[in-house]
Scaffold this active site. Sequence first.
Site, PDB file in Angstrom:
ATOM      1  N   CYS A 207       0.059   9.037   7.825  1.00  0.00           N
ATOM      2  CA  CYS A 207       0.594   8.685   6.642  1.00  0.00           C
ATOM      3  C   CYS A 207      -0.450   8.454   5.549  1.00  0.00           C
ATOM      4  O   CYS A 207      -1.682   8.345   5.965  1.00  0.00           O
ATOM      5  CB  CYS A 207       1.449   7.346   6.930  1.00  0.00           C
ATOM      6  SG  CYS A 207       1.696   6.459   5.248  1.00  0.00           S
ATOM      7  N   ASP A 208      -0.333   8.591   4.119  1.00  0.00           N
ATOM      8  CA  ASP A 208      -1.525   8.332   3.270  1.00  0.00           C
ATOM      9  C   ASP A 208      -2.132   6.854   3.274  1.00  0.00           C
ATOM     10  O   ASP A 208      -3.245   6.841   2.726  1.00  0.00           O
ATOM     11  CB  ASP A 208      -1.121   8.814   2.079  1.00  0.00           C
ATOM     12  CG  ASP A 208      -0.076   8.035   1.277  1.00  0.00           C
ATOM     13  OD1 ASP A 208       0.742   7.308   1.876  1.00  0.00           O
ATOM     14  OD2 ASP A 208      -0.105   8.100   0.025  1.00  0.00           O
TER      15      ASP A 208
ATOM     16  N   CYS B 252      12.302 -11.460  11.484  1.00  0.00           N
ATOM     17  CA  CYS B 252      12.806 -10.318  10.672  1.00  0.00           C
ATOM     18  C   CYS B 252      14.205  -9.943  11.390  1.00  0.00           C
ATOM     19  O   CYS B 252      14.792  -9.728  11.104  1.00  0.00           O
ATOM     20  CB  CYS B 252      11.874  -9.233  10.829  1.00  0.00           C
ATOM     21  SG  CYS B 252      10.595  -9.250   9.412  1.00  0.00           S
TER      22      CYS B 252
ATOM     23  N   CYS C 137       6.927  -2.119   4.647  1.00  0.00           N
ATOM     24  CA  CYS C 137       5.873  -1.099   5.030  1.00  0.00           C
ATOM     25  C   CYS C 137       4.800  -1.781   5.985  1.00  0.00           C
ATOM     26  O   CYS C 137       4.241  -2.740   5.739  1.00  0.00           O
ATOM     27  CB  CYS C 137       5.306  -0.615   3.764  1.00  0.00           C
ATOM     28  SG  CYS C 137       4.007   0.878   3.857  1.00  0.00           S
TER      29      CYS C 137
END
Length: 434
Positions: A294-295, A335, A348
């Site tokens: 992932c970047d 969560c 994210c």
Amino acid sequence: MPEQENGLSQFQQQMMKPLTNVLVKPTSADCNLACGYCFYLEKSVLYPDTRIHRMPDDVMDEMVRQLMQAGQPSVSFGWQGGEPTLMGVDFYRKAVAAQQKYGLPGQTVGNGFQTNGVLIDEEWCDLLREYNFLIGLSIDGPEHVHDKYRVTAGGRPSWQKVYDSAKLMLKSDVAVNSLVVVNDYSVLYAEEIYTFLRDAGFEFLQFIPCVETDPNDRTKVAPFSVSPEQYGEFLCKIFDCWKKDFVDGRPRISVRFFDSVFHTYVGMAPPECTLLEECGCYVVIEHNGDVYSCDFFVEPKWKLGNVMTDNLLEMLNSPRQKEFGRVKSQLPQKCVECKYLIHCRGGCPKDRINNPQTEGLDHFCKSHLMFFEYADADMKALAEDWMTEQQQYEEESHRRVEELTGQPEQARVGRNEPCPCGSGKKYKKCCGRA
């Protein structure tokens, strides 16, 4: 991709996660701006042997070949940086030529391009329009907002050149969207930013909340980061602006976060990866062909290989990438018990700052809670209207087929059979389309 290429049978490929898109960093972290909040500039330390980083043609060619021949009917390339225009127009003409060379019969390809706009001129517009590139232009809003952080290495402002580029692209019929980084300053001007972008001619807006760790204390956020409470208020204000622009009950302006959240309200996978249950649906390719998960995680731990020696499809389905994907689904109990989990999925992983105060939660957990409490009823109403319309459309399609055939639709037509209306399309793509 041939059936046995790289030792993978067709059956093995079918069992794998499909390779449909890549994010490409052709200039690595090289950029002609020095934005105060940029997270990617520091990635240059990974490649200290050269001062200037540019993707060689052979690396580009092999990357394009592998993605195009992975066998998917539709693929896409996301060109980012640093600043991808530093490669020059000719590089992207070569890339398009390679896409045409390696494309399979009936295959479609998309090119997304994120730029700061500083180098955009008529020659660039000709290229972008000719090949239908979708542009994400980094413009944080009106001049005082944009120039707060988006400056050159010498501290000079960039807004006027970026705004001129925006007008040029819009005038030249280039498909261009706005990308806004919401930081500690811009978060104060939600309505002003939205109005400025809309009046400038943008119809597609993306707001990206900024949070990075403080380099002097890795348990805290950097000063330019936006607070959860402020970002929550920002989202609610943008939501109000968005609703005011509805025409006949439908959005006139697209806000990417709202669009993605709406998908979750109608039971569809959201296009924004931050709202998916797991990460790892794409890979990032650096200028020299190195491949990462992932970047936001271009670091040695998450390096998957190199496109010149390894296979992209295998790297996407590698144990390391699967491990990376599962990180997102490892959520705190708060969560798991949250009624909005299906719409958020914990956010994210990069935003789960290593701070005891967050208890492993997304930095923007409170922001999302504020937004969902504020917008939930409206989202549910929009979703109900949309699903009613889809049901009516499907019923009308059934009636139309029965009129054409004289028989009940389900007894007559399979989803993948030719549509009886005579269009030449498959039934599911024509009268059976919901």
